[in-house]
Design a protein around this motif. Structure first.
Motif: not given
Ligand code: ASP
Ligand code: MG
Length: 448
Positions: A41-42, A47, A75, A137, A151-154
């Motif tokens: 992830s970032a 993000t 990322e 992501f 969001r959260g796609g990693s």
């Molecule tokens: N960096 C992206 C986010 O904060 C993806 C991730 O963290 O999974 O949503």
């Protein structure tokens, strides 16, 4: 050789020291004789910071293509730094964007769905003895525009990659030691779940548990990817999420090795020596803080009414969760329909329903924001009626009013005032004797 996909979330790579620590873990896993593909992830809140920049230059409606281009930069930073840190430790590493890693998506910017995953370059890199790092992501559309998975796609990237590579396991590294019986940030005595079925995990994720992206869990179920959720800040065993079937043969060299039993890692995902029959019925409590409750009052009680009301909301692009239709009053021929929506969609939903109210002529639209939902998840809940009784008694003892109830085979959800939600979670957790003796450790992050 076992193949592992390791995913590290933003808090695990928040700064340079964290990146170095992750590099150490990756190198160690590699030196133990595994092929390692890493999804990152970032870094930290990158993000959010990028989103903030976008809103400064484009406060109302930033072009979504450009927004995706911007966000995927986060990322790229972490993947390149991690590759460098791994090389620094003497192991070759190559980083790849989502596009380079073969993640093809549809064109819905901001919430793109995967169409195909062909990680040829990742595979080649692993086969050459190097570590492959993939930016989480993100993907690329058929028109070669850069997309993001939401969001959260990693997590979804990691699971999709694990499926495509037929990995032995997908390890999701986060800032707590796995899945807990409740959010340890609210219930410090929450206990770690050692093993849980993918179906229960799906219910937890769908009803507010933040630890895994819902789509990642759906994907893992569909492709039977074994998941191990654990902390990047400790060496403790985390939570194993069990899938029904073993993966198909994983080796590309034709030796026909099977995931189950082939690697020491997956051996413990199966039954091992432990007896699954002894698992408690209840796996845990998920909660969702930000819901709104809508009631359409005095809707004509005739076929098609509910469909019309819910259709209007779906057209407004709002997802509906719990739905309750009250018993109608015989003399009036009207009824009330209540449902919950994400709090952020409150205004949009009310506007759509006001319009419908004029067309259909029902009495009123009531909206309550600041509503919370508690969901108790566990196998066999429906066949154990005493569970519901215990849940409701715990809440009544705590003086908390229940506003709505809905159930599935493996879940009971109740709606309460947002102000009471945390107390409700703690009360139910104690009532079901899930409190552990040790305090759960939250190593970092906000649990967003
Ligand atoms: N960096 C992206 C986010 O904060 C993806 C991730 O963290 O999974 O949503
Ligand atoms: Mg993140």
């Amino acid at each position: 050789m076992p193949l592992l996909v390791q995913k590290y979330g933003g808090s695990s790579v928040a700064d340079v020291d964290a990146v170095r620590r992750v590099a150490q873990r990756v190198v160690q896993t590699h030196r133990e004789g595994n092929q390692v593909a890493v999804v990152v992830s970032a870094m930290g809140d990158t993000t959010d910071e990028l989103l903030d920049l976008a809103s400064q230059v484009s406060p109302h409606d930033p072009p979504e293509r450009e927004l995706d281009m911007l966000l995927t930069a986060g990322e790229r930073i972490s993947m390149a730094l991690l590759a460098m840190a791994i090389e620094e430790l003497g192991v070759p590493a190559r980083s790849y964007t989502g596009q380079q890693a073969g993640l093809l998506t549809d064109a819905s910017h901001g919430s793109a769905r995967l169409l195909d995953v062909t990680p040829d370059r990742v595979k080649e890199t692993l086969d050459s003895g190097a570590v492959a790092i993939v930016a989480g992501f993100q993907g690329v559309s058929q028109d070669e525009d850069i997309t993001t998975l939401g969001r959260g796609g990693s997590d979804t990237t990691a699971v999709a990659l694990a499926a495509a590579l037929a990995a032995d396991v997908c390890e999701i590294y986060t800032d707590v030691d796995g899945l807990f019986s409740a959010d340890p940030r609210i219930v410090p005595s929450a206990s770690r779940v050692t093993r849980i079925s993918i179906e229960e995990t799906l219910e937890m994720a769908a009803h507010g548990a933040k630890i895994l992206h819902l789509r990642a869990v759906e994907y893992a179920r569909r492709f039977a990817v074994p998941l191990h959720v654990r902390s990047s800040f400790s060496d403790k065993e985390g939570t194993w999420i069990l899938v029904d079937r073993p993966l198909t043969p994983l080796s590309s060299d034709g030796t026909g090795e099977h995931a189950t039993g082939a690697s020491p890692v997956t051996a413990s995902t199966t039954t091992g020596n432990e007896e699954p029959m002894e698992d408690p019925i209840i796996s845990g409590i998920a909660h969702d803080r930000h819901l709104g409750k809508i009631t359409c009052v005095g809707v004509p009680d005739k076929p098609g009414s509910a469909a019309t009301v819910l259709g209007a909301i779906t057209r407004a692009g709002v997802g509906i969760d719990m739905i309750v239709q009250n018993v109608s009053h015989e003399d009036t021929g009207v009824t009330d329909i209540s449902f919950t929506i994400p709090e952020a969609d409150g205004t949009r939903t009310v506007t759509a329903l006001r319009e419908l109210q004029r067309e259909m002529g029902f009495e009123d639209v009531l909206y309550t924001s600041h509503t919370g939902k508690l969901s108790l998840v566990g196998a066999g809940l429906r066949s154990n009626p005493h569970v519901a009784h215990r849940l409701f008694s715990a809440l009544s003892d705590a003086g908390i009013n229940i506003e709505m109830i809905s159930t599935s085979e493996i879940r009971i959800s109740i709606l309460v005032d947002q102000a009471n939600l945390e107390d409700a979670v703690r009360a139910v957790h104690t009532a079901f004797e899930m409190d552990a003796e040790d305090q759960a450790v939250v190593y970092a992050g906000t649990g967003r």
